[in-house]
Design a protein around this motif. Structure first.
Motif, PDB file in Angstrom:
ATOM      1  N   LEU A  53     -56.408 -31.690  -9.720  1.00 25.10           N
ATOM      2  CA  LEU A  53     -55.821 -30.430 -10.180  1.00 25.10           C
ATOM      3  C   LEU A  53     -54.775 -29.905  -9.204  1.00 25.10           C
ATOM      4  O   LEU A  53     -53.731 -29.394  -9.611  1.00 25.10           O
ATOM      5  CB  LEU A  53     -56.906 -29.367 -10.369  1.00 25.10           C
ATOM      6  N   ARG A  54     -55.043 -30.045  -7.939  1.00 26.54           N
ATOM      7  CA  ARG A  54     -54.239 -29.370  -6.920  1.00 26.54           C
ATOM      8  C   ARG A  54     -53.020 -30.160  -6.464  1.00 26.54           C
ATOM      9  O   ARG A  54     -52.110 -29.594  -5.842  1.00 26.54           O
ATOM     10  CB  ARG A  54     -55.130 -29.041  -5.716  1.00 26.54           C
ATOM     11  N   PHE A  55     -52.970 -31.461  -6.750  1.00 32.29           N
ATOM     12  CA  PHE A  55     -51.851 -32.277  -6.291  1.00 32.29           C
ATOM     13  C   PHE A  55     -51.059 -32.824  -7.472  1.00 32.29           C
ATOM     14  O   PHE A  55     -51.613 -33.125  -8.531  1.00 32.29           O
ATOM     15  CB  PHE A  55     -52.350 -33.425  -5.413  1.00 32.29           C
ATOM     16  N   ARG A  90     -45.787 -31.355  -2.968  1.00 24.96           N
ATOM     17  CA  ARG A  90     -46.833 -32.224  -3.514  1.00 24.96           C
ATOM     18  C   ARG A  90     -47.916 -31.444  -4.247  1.00 24.96           C
ATOM     19  O   ARG A  90     -48.863 -32.044  -4.767  1.00 24.96           O
ATOM     20  CB  ARG A  90     -47.477 -33.030  -2.394  1.00 24.96           C
ATOM     21  N   ARG A  91     -47.785 -30.134  -4.294  1.00 21.84           N
ATOM     22  CA  ARG A  91     -48.856 -29.312  -4.875  1.00 21.84           C
ATOM     23  C   ARG A  91     -48.447 -28.726  -6.220  1.00 21.84           C
ATOM     24  O   ARG A  91     -47.267 -28.536  -6.512  1.00 21.84           O
ATOM     25  CB  ARG A  91     -49.251 -28.187  -3.920  1.00 21.84           C
ATOM     26  N   THR A  92     -49.470 -28.422  -7.021  1.00 18.37           N
ATOM     27  CA  THR A  92     -49.251 -27.777  -8.313  1.00 18.37           C
ATOM     28  C   THR A  92     -49.163 -26.266  -8.143  1.00 18.37           C
ATOM     29  O   THR A  92     -49.627 -25.696  -7.148  1.00 18.37           O
ATOM     30  CB  THR A  92     -50.410 -28.102  -9.272  1.00 18.37           C
ATOM     31  N   ALA A  93     -48.560 -25.635  -9.135  1.00 19.22           N
ATOM     32  CA  ALA A  93     -48.585 -24.178  -9.226  1.00 19.22           C
ATOM     33  C   ALA A  93     -49.885 -23.763  -9.902  1.00 19.22           C
ATOM     34  O   ALA A  93     -50.446 -24.511 -10.712  1.00 19.22           O
ATOM     35  CB  ALA A  93     -47.389 -23.678 -10.012  1.00 19.22           C
ATOM     36  N   PHE A 108     -53.675 -25.273 -13.493  1.00 20.12           N
ATOM     37  CA  PHE A 108     -52.846 -25.993 -12.526  1.00 20.12           C
ATOM     38  C   PHE A 108     -51.745 -26.746 -13.271  1.00 20.12           C
ATOM     39  O   PHE A 108     -52.025 -27.586 -14.139  1.00 20.12           O
ATOM     40  CB  PHE A 108     -53.714 -26.948 -11.711  1.00 20.12           C
ATOM     41  N   VAL A 109     -50.493 -26.436 -12.910  1.00 28.18           N
ATOM     42  CA  VAL A 109     -49.331 -26.968 -13.629  1.00 28.18           C
ATOM     43  C   VAL A 109     -48.372 -27.607 -12.626  1.00 28.18           C
ATOM     44  O   VAL A 109     -48.071 -27.031 -11.574  1.00 28.18           O
ATOM     45  CB  VAL A 109     -48.609 -25.845 -14.403  1.00 28.18           C
ATOM     46  N   ASP A 110     -47.870 -28.787 -12.957  1.00 27.64           N
ATOM     47  CA  ASP A 110     -46.882 -29.484 -12.128  1.00 27.64           C
ATOM     48  C   ASP A 110     -45.550 -28.741 -12.215  1.00 27.64           C
ATOM     49  O   ASP A 110     -44.955 -28.649 -13.300  1.00 27.64           O
ATOM     50  CB  ASP A 110     -46.728 -30.914 -12.632  1.00 27.64           C
ATOM     51  N   PRO A 111     -45.030 -28.207 -11.112  1.00 27.91           N
ATOM     52  CA  PRO A 111     -43.765 -27.462 -11.159  1.00 27.91           C
ATOM     53  C   PRO A 111     -42.559 -28.322 -11.504  1.00 27.91           C
ATOM     54  O   PRO A 111     -41.511 -27.799 -11.900  1.00 27.91           O
ATOM     55  CB  PRO A 111     -43.626 -26.902  -9.732  1.00 27.91           C
TER      56      PRO A 111
END
Length: 451
Positions: A53-55, A90-93, A108-111
């Motif tokens: 979720l976080r990456f 490397r992190r999601t929003a 959790f969304v990929d920017p």
């Protein structure tokens, strides 16, 4: 009464209060120590438990925030209240969504692609559970008051423990190290005393830096700093007294600004009336923030109500980088921009203490240093409980023998002195004294305890 008898009586009084303080707060202190130890390593734990979720794949460009919010809302319908914009590529929003039914979600969304990686309910995670229990025992304001009471009684526990531990002519080395050759209660007593000696100062630091977040003491501290010019900046004070507070509209606002009046958006300035006014949109707000130097690593709370404002909070590991920017939702004007340099001296000290308390200020070393008092509390609680359990008479509470009854005037003076600094402690001291003299002293056996 001669001096020697007076000292013995005072020693027994201190021992008795140490016993009651330990009995009252030991379970809560154990909970606070264990949950605090978990939260010290919250990023490491969440990165391990929720890596998917976080990456996200490293990106070279980022999509507008409106695209990320639209993707989150499409996957998890509901009201979006906040978005956390990461600095690390490397992190999601994180998009905070409150659905019509169920508990609030963190999506959790990929920017870089707007791909939704998933969501969770924060309080259902290990870190979220520890965070909530550590602050309020998951009991709201009642739990918050219990945590504050336990912290205040822990200060009394440390003060009385230090008096009982003081060598008084004994070898200091024996007072600072456990007696590894002792057996039974003698060993546990030496372990209890030595661990307390080494960790007491850090435990006091943890308590004093955590108390500003407590409901009663924290509110009184903020209220006391303001008239002295030591709290939030003076420019906030021109707002109406009935204006909502920053802490009511912005989750995770800095401690200093929680009671500061929240600016409002003014639709009538350019649109004549609020009914015809249009929100400038989150992408325009992001451009305004970027023009002010905020391009990433901030938490952006969306407006609440027709006159609400967008609020971006930068909350780094070192408080010197804190910044809170309010943007008018209709005009795009910056309605407030407050940084650490604008805080009063008292607020700066509290914010610094908070970051040290959470193990953030100087990296991994800070985490390890703050872990030591957590371990100390666990050892002190378990060893104290074991000694009490072993020494108490069967079926009795096993409190240390009471000295001659203290004069109510003396107890009232001590309670008043404690109450001036820690109101809940002063009130509870009088309550425990009354219970001790009026109830416990009249009941010879505690059959309900153990048979």
């Amino acid at each position: 009464m001669n001096a020697s008898a007076h000292r013995r009586g005072f020693y027994r009084s201190v021992w008795r209060w140490h016993f009651y303080a330990g009995l009252l707060v030991m379970p809560l202190l154990l909970v606070l120590a264990l949950t605090g130890a978990v939260y010290l390593f919250h990023d490491e734990i969440e990165d391990t438990a929720h890596a998917s979720l976080r990456f996200a794949p490293q990106r070279s460009a980022e999509l507008p925030l409106s695209r990320l919010i639209a993707a989150a809302r499409a996957a998890y319908p509901g009201e979006v209240t906040r978005i956390d914009v990461p600095a690390d590529p490397r992190r999601t929003a994180q998009v905070f969504v409150t659905p019509q039914r169920g508990e609030p979600l963190r999506v959790f969304v990929d920017p870089g692609s707007a791909r939704v990686h998933g969501a969770f309910v924060y309080t259902h995670t290990l870190v979220g559970f520890a965070d909530t229990v550590h602050g309020s025992l998951m009991l709201g304001r009642v739990g918050d008051a219990l945590v504050e009471l336990a912290a205040c009684w822990a200060l009394l526990l440390i003060a009385t423990g230090a008096y009982l531990w003081w060598p008084r002519g004994r070898d200091w080395r024996a007072a600072l190290w456990p007696d590894w050759h002792a057996r039974g209660r003698g060993f546990w007593r030496s372990l209890h005393a030595s661990v307390g000696a080494w960790t007491a100062a850090l435990i006091v630091f943890l308590i004093l830096t955590g108390l500003p977040w407590a409901g009663v003491w924290g509110d009184l501290l903020r209220a006391g700093l303001q008239p002295l010019g030591l709290g939030y900046p003076a420019e906030h004070r021109h707002h109406a007294a009935a204006a909502p507070r920053v802490g009511q509209a912005v989750s995770d606002a800095p401690w200093t600004l929680r009671d500061a009046p929240l600016p409002t958006s003014h639709a009538h300035h350019h649109h004549g009336n609020s009914a015809g006014a249009r929100d400038i949109g989150i992408d325009a707000v992001a451009r305004t923030l970027a023009a002010r130097g905020l391009r990433a690593d901030y938490r952006l709370s969306l407006p609440r109500g027709s006159d609400g404002v967008y609020t971006a909070v930068v909350y780094p590991d070192r408080p010197q980088g804190q910044r809170t920017v309010h943007v008018d939702r209709y005009t795009g004007a910056v309605a407030g921009d407050t940084g650490f340099a604008d805080y009063g001296l008292g607020a700066k000290a509290v914010e610094l203490g908070v970051q040290l308390h959470m193990g953030r200020y100087f990296g991994r070393a800070n985490q390890v240093v703050m872990l030591l008092p957590c371990i100390g509390i666990v050892v002190l609680s378990l060893s104290g409980a074991w000694m009490w359990w072993r020494r108490r008479p069967r079926g009795r509470l096993g409190a240390p023998p009471a000295p001659a009854p203290a004069r109510l005037r003396t107890v009232a003076a001590i309670a008043l002195g404690c109450g001036l600094l820690f109101p809940l402690l002063g009130a509870s001291l009088l309550l425990v004294y009354a219970l001790d003299r009026l109830l416990i002293a009249r009941v010879p056996r505690w059959a309900a305890f153990v048979h």
